[in-house]
Design an enzyme around this catalytic site. Structure first.
Site, PDB file in Angstrom:
ATOM      1  N   LYS A  34       8.399   3.960  -0.331  1.00 37.87           N
ATOM      2  CA  LYS A  34       9.284   3.923  -1.506  1.00 37.87           C
ATOM      3  C   LYS A  34       8.522   3.840  -2.824  1.00 37.87           C
ATOM      4  O   LYS A  34       9.031   4.230  -3.867  1.00 37.87           O
ATOM      5  CB  LYS A  34      10.308   2.794  -1.382  1.00 37.87           C
ATOM      6  CG  LYS A  34       9.799   1.408  -1.604  1.00 37.87           C
ATOM      7  CD  LYS A  34      11.000   0.453  -1.714  1.00 37.87           C
ATOM      8  CE  LYS A  34      10.551  -0.910  -2.155  1.00 37.87           C
ATOM      9  NZ  LYS A  34      11.649  -1.772  -2.551  1.00 37.87           N
ATOM     10  N   GLY A  39      -0.221   2.387   0.889  1.00 45.91           N
ATOM     11  CA  GLY A  39      -1.055   1.214   1.162  1.00 45.91           C
ATOM     12  C   GLY A  39      -0.312  -0.101   1.230  1.00 45.91           C
ATOM     13  O   GLY A  39      -0.879  -1.122   1.632  1.00 45.91           O
ATOM     14  N   THR A  41       1.721  -3.688   0.480  1.00 45.91           N
ATOM     15  CA  THR A  41       1.315  -4.921  -0.208  1.00 45.91           C
ATOM     16  C   THR A  41      -0.194  -5.079  -0.200  1.00 45.91           C
ATOM     17  O   THR A  41      -0.815  -5.346  -1.224  1.00 45.91           O
ATOM     18  CB  THR A  41       1.968  -6.148   0.466  1.00 45.91           C
ATOM     19  OG1 THR A  41       3.378  -6.079   0.264  1.00 45.91           O
ATOM     20  CG2 THR A  41       1.443  -7.450  -0.106  1.00 45.91           C
ATOM     21  N   CYS A  42      -0.800  -4.915   0.975  1.00 43.63           N
ATOM     22  CA  CYS A  42      -2.227  -5.206   1.163  1.00 43.63           C
ATOM     23  C   CYS A  42      -3.101  -4.494   0.139  1.00 43.63           C
ATOM     24  O   CYS A  42      -3.885  -5.113  -0.565  1.00 43.63           O
ATOM     25  CB  CYS A  42      -2.649  -4.825   2.575  1.00 43.63           C
ATOM     26  SG  CYS A  42      -4.408  -5.047   2.861  1.00 43.63           S
ATOM     27  N   GLY A 180       2.136 -24.577  -2.808  1.00 39.24           N
ATOM     28  CA  GLY A 180       1.757 -24.029  -1.505  1.00 39.24           C
ATOM     29  C   GLY A 180       0.251 -24.002  -1.338  1.00 39.24           C
ATOM     30  O   GLY A 180      -0.449 -23.317  -2.081  1.00 39.24           O
ATOM     31  N   MET A 318       1.354 -12.919   9.665  1.00 40.89           N
ATOM     32  CA  MET A 318       1.471 -11.821   8.698  1.00 40.89           C
ATOM     33  C   MET A 318       0.073 -11.437   8.219  1.00 40.89           C
ATOM     34  O   MET A 318      -0.407 -11.913   7.198  1.00 40.89           O
ATOM     35  CB  MET A 318       2.372 -12.236   7.538  1.00 40.89           C
ATOM     36  CG  MET A 318       3.830 -12.352   7.937  1.00 40.89           C
ATOM     37  SD  MET A 318       4.891 -12.635   6.510  1.00 40.89           S
ATOM     38  CE  MET A 318       6.523 -12.479   7.230  1.00 40.89           C
ATOM     39  N   ALA A 320      -2.810  -8.107   7.841  1.00 40.85           N
ATOM     40  CA  ALA A 320      -2.977  -6.647   7.800  1.00 40.85           C
ATOM     41  C   ALA A 320      -3.586  -6.125   9.098  1.00 40.85           C
ATOM     42  O   ALA A 320      -3.148  -5.100   9.631  1.00 40.85           O
ATOM     43  CB  ALA A 320      -3.856  -6.265   6.611  1.00 40.85           C
ATOM     44  N   HIS A 444     -33.195 -14.261  12.519  1.00 41.60           N
ATOM     45  CA  HIS A 444     -33.532 -15.394  11.652  1.00 41.60           C
ATOM     46  C   HIS A 444     -34.189 -14.866  10.368  1.00 41.60           C
ATOM     47  O   HIS A 444     -35.059 -14.015  10.447  1.00 41.60           O
ATOM     48  CB  HIS A 444     -34.509 -16.326  12.372  1.00 41.60           C
ATOM     49  CG  HIS A 444     -35.027 -17.425  11.486  1.00 41.60           C
ATOM     50  ND1 HIS A 444     -34.278 -18.532  11.166  1.00 41.60           N
ATOM     51  CD2 HIS A 444     -36.213 -17.568  10.843  1.00 41.60           C
ATOM     52  CE1 HIS A 444     -34.986 -19.315  10.364  1.00 41.60           C
ATOM     53  NE2 HIS A 444     -36.167 -18.753  10.147  1.00 41.60           N
TER      54      HIS A 444
END
Length: 466
Positions: A34, A39, A41-42, A180, A318, A320, A444
């Site tokens: 839409k 791509g 939200t991510c 949050g 949730m 990706a 190392h």
């Protein structure tokens, strides 16, 4: 009317990856989005832009706090150019979404721009610049999620904002209140703390990142307090009010006393909700549960057998990369293959610095399940590589079965933990024991030596460098 083997609604990581895999398997594929860019939200307002700002703000913090110690003197004042920082972030987003356009063309996937709605279980109407209708034998719902809110908060997108607005502020807040203490709030809180904002975190649960192992919460909390964040856990927010350029948050602490916090911006990051607005799922016979998620079976089929759903719009974490795995899974299922996903082995990452990453079971989960386990833990500060880069915070913790030594969970916090967790996923996919990992050579000096040392500690408490 164009007809397809598969049509996918939503072009986030789940949707576009499903489209590529369907095309690879020889199916005629359509992708419906839409928004003007692919791509989801991510790529547009989530993972990618937030990492760009985390990296930019990290560079700034290093320049201000650490360059001198490294012998790098910068004459004059180092200043934040937020406008340029946001512009760079946008260029990263544009390049990445443009890459998805290229992949769709390369794989001959037809892309439709507009809102996809079910007419019935094989027809989708697309409301865009022009209204269209397509037909598909199989349909994949990959419509993702949107930021959640609390019922009494009026998000005005100016002072009371979600993560979307936080990615494009015009100024550095003087005092950012973050409601949050999960992944999104902490990542964006750290961006603006580095740039000079005072940051107060208000979390309902008794610890930050509450779904992860409590040892990780404790260590990250320590790091954030050292960076002068104000951390308020066990606080129940009851009102958020804007008065001009000021936001007033009222919350009850664990004693039931009212606490008032005033700031100039408030970021509401209380999770995300599945997004099915305008999908018209009922027209296709697709059932949603009481949380608004699309109900699926173990094959990710909905109540309509030719329609599947993946990613944030269904149950589970949730993430990706979880959506991507499900996209491939559904494409291969439609093609008649028998793919498999082990949800226990999908890693979770917080891209603060130090980074936090985990896979498998937490100590809390193992205790609750009555599993006998042993713990091997190794501090990052004992590594030569950590001292060289001045990244001393954190540890790697390995949980292994007390009897069989099989690795049951790996939890890490430290520099590059987001990249290092892949080693733990590989080990657990092949059901490695702690001793198996302890006997593998690790280069190392590297941060990954902490994984070997934690495995040695879990084997017979025989870590070498502590």
């Amino acid at each position: 009317m164009n007809s397809y083997d598969v049509a996918i609604i939503g072009s986030g990581p789940g949707g576009y990856v499903a489209a590529i895999r369907c095309a690879q398997l020889g199916m005629k594929t359509a992708l419906i989005e839409k928004y003007a860019t692919l791509g989801g939200t991510c790529l547009n307002v989530g993972c990618i832009p937030s990492k760009a700002l985390l990296d930019s703000s990290h560079h700034y913090e290093d320049a201000v706090k650490h360059f001198e110690e490294h012998g790098i003197d910068i004459p004059g004042e180092v200043k934040v150019n937020l406008k340029q920082m946001i512009a760079r972030k946008q260029s990263v987003v544009d390049q990445t979404t443009g890459g998805i356009d290229f992949l769709m063309k390369k794989n001959k996937v037809d892309v439709y721009q507009g809102l996809g709605s079910f007419k019935d279980d094989t027809h989708i109407t697309i409301k865009g610049e022009k209204d269209e209708e397509i037909e598909a034998k199989n349909i994949i719902i990959a419509t993702g999620s949107k930021p959640s809110n609390l019922p009494f908060i009026d998000i005005d997108k100016e002072r009371i904002i979600t993560s979307t607005e936080a990615l494009k502020l015009k100024e550095v807040p003087k005092h950012l209140i973050v409601i949050g203490g999960g992944v999104i709030g902490l990542e964006l809180g750290q961006v603006y703390r580095r740039l000079g904002a005072e940051v107060t975190v208000v979390e309902y649960m008794d610890r930050i990142i509450p779904t992860m192992d409590s040892g990780l919460s404790k260590e990250l909390n320590k790091v954030f307090k050292k960076a002068k964040f104000t951390m308020n856990v066990s606080h129940k927010v009851k009102s958020v009010e804007r008065k001009g350029d000021e936001v007033i948050v009222k919350a009850d602490n664990k004693k039931g006393e009212e606490v008032e916090i005033k700031g100039d911006y408030c970021l509401v990051s209380v999770g995300r909700r599945p997004y099915t607005d305008g999908l018209n799922a009922e027209a296709a016979g697709v059932k949603l549960n009481d949380r608004g998620q699309v109900e699926v079976n173990e094959h990710l089929q909905t109540s309509a057998s030719n329609i599947y759903a993946i990613g944030d719009v269904i149950k589970g974490a949730m993430l990706a990369h979880k959506a991507e795995e499900e996209g491939v899974f559904v494409a291969e299922t439609i093609a008649g293959q028998k793919p498999h996903i082990d949800y226990n082995l999908i890693p979770g990452v917080v891209y603060t610095w130090p980074e936090v990453a985990a896979v498998g079971k937490t100590e809390e989960e193992l205790k609750e399940a009555g599993v006998d386990y042993k713990v091997g833990q190794f501090p990052m500060r004992a590594l030569g590589r950590s001292r060289a880069s001045m990244d001393l915070d954190g540890f790697v913790k390995i949980l292994a079965d007390k009897t069989t030594d099989e690795i049951l969970g790996v939890h890490m916090i430290g520099a590059r933990a987001a990249d290092m967790i892949a080693e733990a996923v590989v080990a657990m996919e092949y059901r490695a024991s702690a001793e198996d990992v302890s006997r593998m050579s690790h280069a190392h000096p590297t941060f990954t030596e902490a994984i070997k040392e934690a495995a040695l500690a879990a084997t017979e408490d025989r870590a070498l460098h502590i």
